[in-house]
Design a protein around this motif. Structure first.
Motif, PDB file in Angstrom:
ATOM      1  N   VAL A  33      61.850  53.129  57.166  1.00 53.52           N
ATOM      2  CA  VAL A  33      62.315  52.662  55.852  1.00 53.52           C
ATOM      3  C   VAL A  33      62.898  53.825  55.055  1.00 53.52           C
ATOM      4  CG1 VAL A  33      61.550  51.738  53.620  1.00 53.52           C
ATOM      5  CG2 VAL A  33      60.810  50.649  55.741  1.00 53.52           C
ATOM      6  N   LEU A  34      62.205  54.965  55.045  1.00 54.67           N
ATOM      7  CA  LEU A  34      62.705  56.137  54.322  1.00 54.67           C
ATOM      8  C   LEU A  34      64.010  56.636  54.928  1.00 54.67           C
ATOM      9  CD1 LEU A  34      59.409  58.109  53.626  1.00 54.67           C
ATOM     10  CD2 LEU A  34      60.824  56.891  51.967  1.00 54.67           C
ATOM     11  N   ALA A  36      66.224  54.860  56.286  1.00 55.91           N
ATOM     12  CA  ALA A  36      67.273  53.922  55.893  1.00 55.91           C
ATOM     13  C   ALA A  36      67.677  54.080  54.430  1.00 55.91           C
ATOM     14  CB  ALA A  36      66.812  52.487  56.153  1.00 55.91           C
ATOM     15  N   SER A  37      66.830  54.733  53.641  1.00 64.24           N
ATOM     16  CA  SER A  37      67.142  54.926  52.222  1.00 64.24           C
ATOM     17  C   SER A  37      66.829  56.370  51.832  1.00 64.24           C
ATOM     18  CB  SER A  37      66.350  53.942  51.363  1.00 64.24           C
ATOM     19  OG  SER A  37      64.972  54.104  51.581  1.00 64.24           O
ATOM     20  N   LEU A  38      67.639  57.281  52.329  1.00 63.60           N
ATOM     21  CA  LEU A  38      67.376  58.704  52.130  1.00 63.60           C
ATOM     22  C   LEU A  38      67.418  59.122  50.663  1.00 63.60           C
ATOM     23  CD1 LEU A  38      69.232  60.269  55.179  1.00 63.60           C
ATOM     24  CD2 LEU A  38      66.777  59.928  54.862  1.00 63.60           C
ATOM     25  N   GLY A  39      68.244  58.465  49.867  1.00 59.05           N
ATOM     26  CA  GLY A  39      68.297  58.774  48.438  1.00 59.05           C
ATOM     27  C   GLY A  39      66.966  58.488  47.755  1.00 59.05           C
ATOM     28  N   MET A  40      66.394  57.331  48.046  1.00 58.37           N
ATOM     29  CA  MET A  40      65.090  56.980  47.463  1.00 58.37           C
ATOM     30  C   MET A  40      63.999  57.903  47.999  1.00 58.37           C
ATOM     31  SD  MET A  40      65.207  54.803  45.146  1.00 58.37           S
ATOM     32  CE  MET A  40      63.546  54.219  44.964  1.00 58.37           C
ATOM     33  N   THR A  44      61.597  60.292  45.850  1.00 57.29           N
ATOM     34  CA  THR A  44      60.152  60.283  46.036  1.00 57.29           C
ATOM     35  C   THR A  44      59.614  61.701  46.184  1.00 57.29           C
ATOM     36  OG1 THR A  44      60.254  58.114  47.091  1.00 57.29           O
ATOM     37  CG2 THR A  44      58.281  59.428  47.518  1.00 57.29           C
ATOM     38  N   TRP A 155      70.139  63.722  50.163  1.00 54.36           N
ATOM     39  CA  TRP A 155      69.557  63.136  51.363  1.00 54.36           C
ATOM     40  C   TRP A 155      68.679  64.073  52.187  1.00 54.36           C
ATOM     41  CZ3 TRP A 155      71.077  65.490  55.867  1.00 54.36           C
ATOM     42  CH2 TRP A 155      72.280  66.209  55.835  1.00 54.36           C
ATOM     43  N   GLY A 158      64.789  63.889  51.539  1.00 49.72           N
ATOM     44  CA  GLY A 158      64.330  62.580  52.006  1.00 49.72           C
ATOM     45  C   GLY A 158      64.306  62.495  53.520  1.00 49.72           C
TER      46      GLY A 158
END
Length: 186
Positions: A33-34, A36-40, A44, A155, A158
């Protein structure tokens, strides 16, 4: 005596195997999941960094007035305030913090790569020195790639978190599989 200790460890590992499977599965899912969403994931990391800095600052201030006496007390208090300010800065300016932390990471990788390359040539007389050279070149190139890519602050951190979680999950799943192959203790 060694057998009894080994039996106890074997029994505990087999008893906890399901927890290793669960933890491994969750970490692999979180890692994917991380990824797939490196920005989030980077956000984090920044917020976790900020929270840990503020907690560290509070602990420094508490230590300054509960543990230390004299002139050292104020040094610990100043460090505590600096930690809290750094943590607050991470929360209030996550993009700038990501840029700073990513730049520091890139610089550390470049320095580490150069040191490994130098070590490789110092070890040239020994077998396996080429692996040290390869590791140094890879580390150096990774640092250069990070520092020269304008979007890397959004990115890279993350990605490091995602890869770490993914590999930790695989590690736990591998451990659970190995435990399954161990004969039960009697």
């Amino acid at each position: 005596m060694i057998t009894v200790g080994n039996d106890l460890v074997r029994h505990q590992l087999q008893e906890n195997r399901k927890w290793y499977l669960l933890l491994g599965t969750l970490l692999v899912i979180f890692g994917i999941v991380l990824m797939a969403s490196l920005g989030m994931a980077t956000l984090t990391v920044i917020y976790l960094f900020g929270a840990l800095m503020m907690i560290g600052g509070i602990l420094h201030i508490v230590a300054a007035f509960k543990i230390f006496e004299g002139g050292y007390r104020w040094m610990w208090a100043i460090f505590g305030v600096l930690y809290i300010v750094a943590g607050y800065y991470a929360y209030s300016s996550p993009i700038k913090t990501a840029i700073i932390l990513t730049s520091l990471l890139a610089i550390a990788l470049i320095i580490g790569g150069v040191i490994r390359i130098i070590n490789a040539f110092m070890l040239k007389a020994y077998p396996g020195w080429g692996w040290t050279l390869f590791s140094g070149l890879l580390t150096l190139l990774t640092g250069i790639l990070i520092i020269t890519t304008p979007t890397s602050p959004f990115w890279v951190l993350g990605m490091f978190l995602a890869i770490d979680m993914l590999f930790q999950g695989i590690n736990y799943l591998t451990l659970a599989a190995a435990i399954k192959r161990v004969p039960p203790s009697y």
